[in-house]
Design a protein around this motif. Structure first.
Motif, PDB file in Angstrom:
ATOM      1  N   UNK A  52       0.811  -1.224   0.000  1.00 15.36           N
ATOM      2  CA  UNK A  52       0.000   0.000   0.000  1.00 15.36           C
ATOM      3  C   UNK A  52       0.840   1.268   0.000  1.00 15.36           C
ATOM      4  N   UNK A  53       2.104   1.162  -0.409  1.00 13.29           N
ATOM      5  CA  UNK A  53       2.998   2.315  -0.385  1.00 13.29           C
ATOM      6  C   UNK A  53       2.435   3.515  -1.141  1.00 13.29           C
ATOM      7  N   UNK A  54       1.742   3.250  -2.244  1.00  9.66           N
ATOM      8  CA  UNK A  54       1.257   4.328  -3.106  1.00  9.66           C
ATOM      9  C   UNK A  54       0.231   5.204  -2.404  1.00  9.66           C
ATOM     10  N   UNK A  55      -0.506   4.638  -1.441  1.00 10.43           N
ATOM     11  CA  UNK A  55      -1.502   5.429  -0.705  1.00 10.43           C
ATOM     12  C   UNK A  55      -0.824   6.607  -0.013  1.00 10.43           C
ATOM     13  N   UNK A  56       0.350   6.363   0.552  1.00 11.58           N
ATOM     14  CA  UNK A  56       1.075   7.413   1.258  1.00 11.58           C
ATOM     15  C   UNK A  56       1.681   8.414   0.270  1.00 11.58           C
ATOM     16  N   UNK A  57       2.151   7.926  -0.869  1.00 10.25           N
ATOM     17  CA  UNK A  57       2.665   8.823  -1.898  1.00 10.25           C
ATOM     18  C   UNK A  57       1.575   9.751  -2.415  1.00 10.25           C
ATOM     19  N   UNK A  58       0.360   9.226  -2.551  1.00 16.18           N
ATOM     20  CA  UNK A  58      -0.747  10.019  -3.085  1.00 16.18           C
ATOM     21  C   UNK A  58      -1.175  11.147  -2.147  1.00 16.18           C
ATOM     22  N   UNK A  59      -0.699  11.142  -0.913  1.00 16.03           N
ATOM     23  CA  UNK A  59      -1.057  12.221   0.010  1.00 16.03           C
ATOM     24  C   UNK A  59      -0.324  13.528  -0.312  1.00 16.03           C
TER      25      UNK A  59
END
Length: 295
Positions: A149-156
């Motif tokens: 789920x790394x991308x969820x944090x990038x999308x912030x």
């Protein structure tokens, strides 16, 4: 029997959603909810099959996507608001109840509707997204899922994800679809349709705001933790690059009438990789709703 695709702008919850409609106007209503980074076209294999079976199919571009309204604030994309959009579609269709089928973020909206408004749904079919309580727990306690789920944090981050996504004619988005699906799932024509949708003004920020709103504002309340009382069928591709397959099994105890069917060789995009099998399982699940005269 073949039906034409009808394109409509439908008012709901203070915005306009572009909705592709198909099938007999009087047929039982089925609402298909896409996820990220898709739009109604993600259901291109399901719409004609469900319509031919006698159902009235509505496949919206959800808010922030393609030809639908794109409110500017992150606060405009909370899960309660997204669910209210779909309730408004039921009102616009003049229907008391519908079956809702969701994939990815569309499945998250379907879970919310099933938990908060079961009286408006006949049943729900979920494709490759766990019950929200299960996902929340997994992000806290399952390192493998947190890594996926790394991308969820990038999308912030502000503006940077949009810039990356837009570079080189949306190479990031096209690569993500092809790189996480079986070879041949997304044709060049398909990817052209996706890039056209992503190029709509405000779409990149709109669809990323789903993640931003969930991260900043979503709180899992007691009602969302309650068991889902209506029939639920979960279909899950085990080769999902984003979600651990055991999350589907962990979701079953939260469903009073739940079923789970795994696709061993399918990925996150199982409805596009295995359309015939998925369509058969969806129609079987909705058999009680099918009109007697359906083909």
């Amino acid at each position: 029997m073949a039906f034409d695709l009808e394109h409509h702008q439908v008012p709901t919850n203070g915005i306009m959603l572009h909705v592709v409609q198909c099938g007999l106007p009087a047929g039982p209503l089925v609402v298909l909810l896409h996820g990220f980074p898709e739009f109604w076209y993600g259901w291109r294999h399901q719409i004609p099959a469900l319509a031919a079976a006698g159902f009235r199919v509505w496949a919206p571009d959800q808010r922030g996507y393609n030809l639908s309204s794109k409110p500017p604030r992150v606060a405009d994309y909370t899960i309660d608001t997204l669910g209210a959009d779909i309730l408004g579609l039921l009102e616009a269709a003049g229907r008391e109840k519908a079956t809702v089928i969701g994939h990815d973020w569309g499945a998250a909206v379907a879970w919310w509707l099933a938990a908060h408004h079961p009286e408006r749904l006949r049943r729900v079919a979920i494709l490759n997204v766990p019950h929200p309580a299960v996902l929340r727990q997994a992000l806290r306690q399952m390192p493998r899922q947190l890594l996926k789920s790394w991308y969820i944090f990038f999308f912030q981050l502000p503006w940077l994800p949009e810039k990356l996504f837009r570079r080189r004619q949306f190479r990031f988005g096209r690569g993500a679809l092809r790189g996480t699906s079986r070879p041949g799932t997304f044709t060049s024509e398909d990817l052209h349709r996706y890039t056209e949708a992503w190029a709509q003004p405000g779409t990149l920020t709109g669809m990323l705001n789903w993640y931003r709103a969930a991260f900043r504002r979503h709180r899992l309340g007691k009602q969302a933790m309650k068991n889902i009382s209506i029939p639920v069928r979960i279909l899950w591709g085990k080769q999902d690059a984003f979600l651990e397959p055991e999350l589907a099994q962990l979701s079953l105890p939260l469903c009073e009438q739940g079923e789970l069917l795994y696709f061993g060789d399918a990925t996150h995009w199982l409805h596009q990789e295995e359309p015939a099998a998925v369509n058969m399982l969806l129609l079987e699940f909705m058999q009680a709703d099918k009109p007697a005269s359906a083909v």
